[in-house]
Design a protein around this motif. Structure first.
Motif, PDB file in Angstrom:
ATOM      1  N   VAL A  55       0.817  -1.016  -0.019  1.00 61.73           N
ATOM      2  CA  VAL A  55       0.042   0.211  -0.008  1.00 61.73           C
ATOM      3  C   VAL A  55       0.806   1.229   0.040  1.00 61.73           C
ATOM      4  N   GLN A  56       1.850   1.325   0.769  1.00 61.58           N
ATOM      5  CA  GLN A  56       2.675   2.330   0.790  1.00 61.58           C
ATOM      6  C   GLN A  56       3.384   2.444  -0.436  1.00 61.58           C
ATOM      7  N   THR A  57       3.890   1.711  -1.072  1.00 58.47           N
ATOM      8  CA  THR A  57       4.432   1.876  -2.313  1.00 58.47           C
ATOM      9  C   THR A  57       3.599   2.309  -3.547  1.00 58.47           C
ATOM     10  N   VAL A  58       2.491   1.563  -3.838  1.00 54.83           N
ATOM     11  CA  VAL A  58       1.536   1.974  -4.924  1.00 54.83           C
ATOM     12  C   VAL A  58       0.458   2.574  -4.663  1.00 54.83           C
ATOM     13  N   ASP A  59      -0.017   3.111  -3.562  1.00 55.49           N
ATOM     14  CA  ASP A  59      -1.362   3.560  -3.435  1.00 55.49           C
ATOM     15  C   ASP A  59      -1.153   5.001  -4.015  1.00 55.49           C
ATOM     16  N   ILE A  64      -3.737   2.601  -8.470  1.00 59.48           N
ATOM     17  CA  ILE A  64      -2.431   2.096  -8.172  1.00 59.48           C
ATOM     18  C   ILE A  64      -1.189   3.032  -9.109  1.00 59.48           C
TER      19      ILE A  64
ATOM     20  N   ASP B 168       7.819   9.186   1.745  1.00 54.37           N
ATOM     21  CA  ASP B 168       6.737   8.285   1.358  1.00 54.37           C
ATOM     22  C   ASP B 168       7.436   6.997   0.936  1.00 54.37           C
ATOM     23  N   ALA B 172       7.787   2.819   2.992  1.00 49.23           N
ATOM     24  CA  ALA B 172       7.415   1.633   2.390  1.00 49.23           C
ATOM     25  C   ALA B 172       8.883   0.654   2.659  1.00 49.23           C
ATOM     26  N   PHE B 175       8.651  -0.480   6.318  1.00 42.17           N
ATOM     27  CA  PHE B 175       7.859  -1.646   6.655  1.00 42.17           C
ATOM     28  C   PHE B 175       8.377  -2.827   5.944  1.00 42.17           C
ATOM     29  N   ALA B 199      -3.399  -7.202  -1.088  1.00 43.78           N
ATOM     30  CA  ALA B 199      -3.474  -5.744  -0.967  1.00 43.78           C
ATOM     31  C   ALA B 199      -3.509  -4.752  -2.132  1.00 43.78           C
ATOM     32  N   VAL B 203      -6.453  -2.017  -3.368  1.00 42.07           N
ATOM     33  CA  VAL B 203      -5.997  -0.791  -3.395  1.00 42.07           C
ATOM     34  C   VAL B 203      -6.963   0.091  -4.273  1.00 42.07           C
ATOM     35  N   PRO B 204      -7.065  -0.213  -5.519  1.00 41.40           N
ATOM     36  CA  PRO B 204      -7.888   0.766  -6.149  1.00 41.40           C
ATOM     37  C   PRO B 204      -9.557   0.363  -5.830  1.00 41.40           C
TER      38      PRO B 204
END
Lengths: 106, 242
Positions: A55-59, A64, B168, B172, B175, B199, B203-204
Motif C-alpha cells: 500500500v505504501q509503495t503503490v497507493d 495504483i 513516502d 515503504a 515496513f 492488498a 488498493v483501487p
C-alpha cells in the motif's frame, strides 16, 4: 481526519496496544507453547507488514500509481539483502526517490 | 537457582547490558524516521509524542500513521496498529516466567515488551542476564526512541513537501525492513505473497485502510487451516530490525 478524531485514534490505539501487552504478561503460561497461537501471531504480523509495504509503495488514492517509490523499494530490498542496518535502508530508499524526482521522474 | 540474596558476579550480565545499549541506540535512531513520517502523515507534534510514549511499539506506530496518512478511517488505523501489536502478547507470555514479576513492575514490564527487549532477553544464557537484558533494552529503547521521535517530528514539521524528500518511499522501506527478518520460513513467505497480492488488488477497489485489514484477515484464515508441517518453535521469534 480532524484533530479530535486523530486524538481519539492515537489514544484508543495506544490503550489497546497496552492492553494486548498486559494480556501477554498475565496469560496462562501454556499459551506460549500452543503452536496454533504462535502460528497465528507469526502469520498475521507478516501479512500486515507485507500489505503495508504494498500500500505504501503503490497507493495513489483509490488507484495504483507506479512512481519513484517502486525503484526506491527495490533499492531498500537490495540493501536489506546486503544486511544493511535499518536506518541505512530507510535513508537509501528516501534518497533514491528524492533523486529520481529531482531528475523529473515519478 | 536462587534469584535473591547475594548472587555471585555474572559476566553474562555485563554482556547483556552492552548488547542492550547497542540495540537501544540503533533502534532509537530510526525513531527519527518515525517522527518525521508521523508529522508528514498529519499528526501534530504532541500527537506524535503521545503515540510514541503510550503505544511504544514501532511496527504498530508506523502502521497507524501509514493508514492515517493514506486517508484511512480511525477504525482502520486502530485495528491495523492493534493487530500488529498482537505479537507483543506472545512475547509477554514467553517473558512472564523468565521475569517472574508482580504488581506495578509487571505492568511496567508489559509496556516495555517489544521486539528488541524480547530479543535481547531471550538471547541470554542465564536468568539474571536475561532480566538485565530485558530492563536495560526496554528502558534504553524507551528513552532513546521517544527522544529521537521528537527530533524527527520537529524535522518532519519543517519539510514542506515530503515527496520531494522521498519520505513516502522511506515509509515503504521501513515496513520492508520490519518484514525482512520474519521471512525465515516457507509458510511465512507464501502468506506474505498472498497478503501482498490481496492488498494490491484491493488498493483501487476498497476504502483506505481496508487492504491492510483484509490481508490480516487472510492470514487468520490461513492460520486456521492445518499446517503442512509442524511449525518451528522459533517461527515467531522477535527480530531486531536495527
Amino acid at each position: 481526519m480532524s484533530d479530535a478524531a486523530l486524538w481519539v485514534t492515537v489514544v484508543v490505539a495506544s490503550l489497546v496496544s497496552l492492553a494486548i501487552k498486559l494480556v501477554g504478561q498475565y496469560a496462562p503460561e501454556h499459551w506460549a507453547s500452543s503452536p496454533r497461537v504462535v502460528r497465528t501471531a507469526t502469520l498475521v504480523t507478516a501479512a500486515l507488514l507485507a500489505a503495508l509495504v504494498v500500500v505504501q509503495t503503490v497507493d495513489g488514492g483509490r488507484s495504483i500509481s507506479v512512481d519513484a517509490r517502486l525503484p526506491a523499494l527495490a533499492v531498500a530490498a537490495l540493501a536489506l539483502a546486503l544486511r544493511a542496518p535499518f536506518l541505512v535502508v530507510v535513508v537509501l530508499a528516501a534518497a533514491t526517490a528524492a533523486g529520481l524526482r529531482a531528475l523529473g521522474w515519478g | 537457582m536462587t534469584d535473591d540474596g547475594s548472587p555471585p558476579p555474572d559476566p553474562g550480565v555485563r554482556d547483556a547490558v552492552r548488547q542492550a545499549l547497542s540495540v537501544s541506540f540503533a533502534t532509537g535512531l530510526y525513531g527519527v524516521s518515525f517522527g518525521a513520517l508521523s508529522t508528514v502523515a498529519g499528526l501534530s507534534l504532541a500527537q506524535t509524542a503521545v503515540l510514541s510514549l503510550l503505544m511504544f511499539s514501532g511496527g504498530s506506530q508506523f502502521a497507524l500513521v501509514g493508514v492515517v496518512g493514506g486517508g484511512g478511517a480511525p477504525v482502520s488505523a486502530i485495528l491495523s496498529a492493534s493487530f500488529l501489536g498482537v505479537r507483543n502478547a506472545l512475547y509477554g507470555i514467553r517473558l512472564g516466567p523468565l521475569l517472574a514479576l508482580h504488581g506495578w513492575r509487571r505492568v511496567l514490564a508489559a509496556h516495555l515488551t517489544i521486539d528488541e527487549s524480547t530479543a535481547v532477553a531471550t538471547a541470554q544464557s542465564t536468568r539474571r542476564a536475561a532480566r538485565a537484558g530485558f530492563w536495560w533494552t526496554g528502558v534504553g529503547v524507551f528513552v532513546l526512541w521517544n527522544a529521537f521521535v521528537l527530533a524527527g517530528a520537529l524535522a518532519g514539521d519543517a519539510l514542506a513537501d515530503p515527496g520531494r524528500w522521498g519520505l513516502d518511499a522511506a515509509a515503504a522501506a521501513a515496513f520492508l525492513g520490519l518484514l525482512w527478518p520474519r521471512l525465515s520460513t516457507r509458510e511465512v513467505r507464501l502468506v506474505v505473497l498472498a497478503a501482498g497480492t490481496l492488498a494490491l488488488v484491493l488498493v483501487p477497489l476498497a476504502p483506505p485502510g481496508v487492504p491492510v485489514l483484509a490481508a490480516a484477515a487472510l492470514a487468520v484464515v490461513i492460520s486456521r487451516t492445518p499446517a503442512g508441517r509442524r511449525p518451528a518453535a522459533d517461527d515467531a521469534g522477535p527480530g531486531v530490525a536495527a
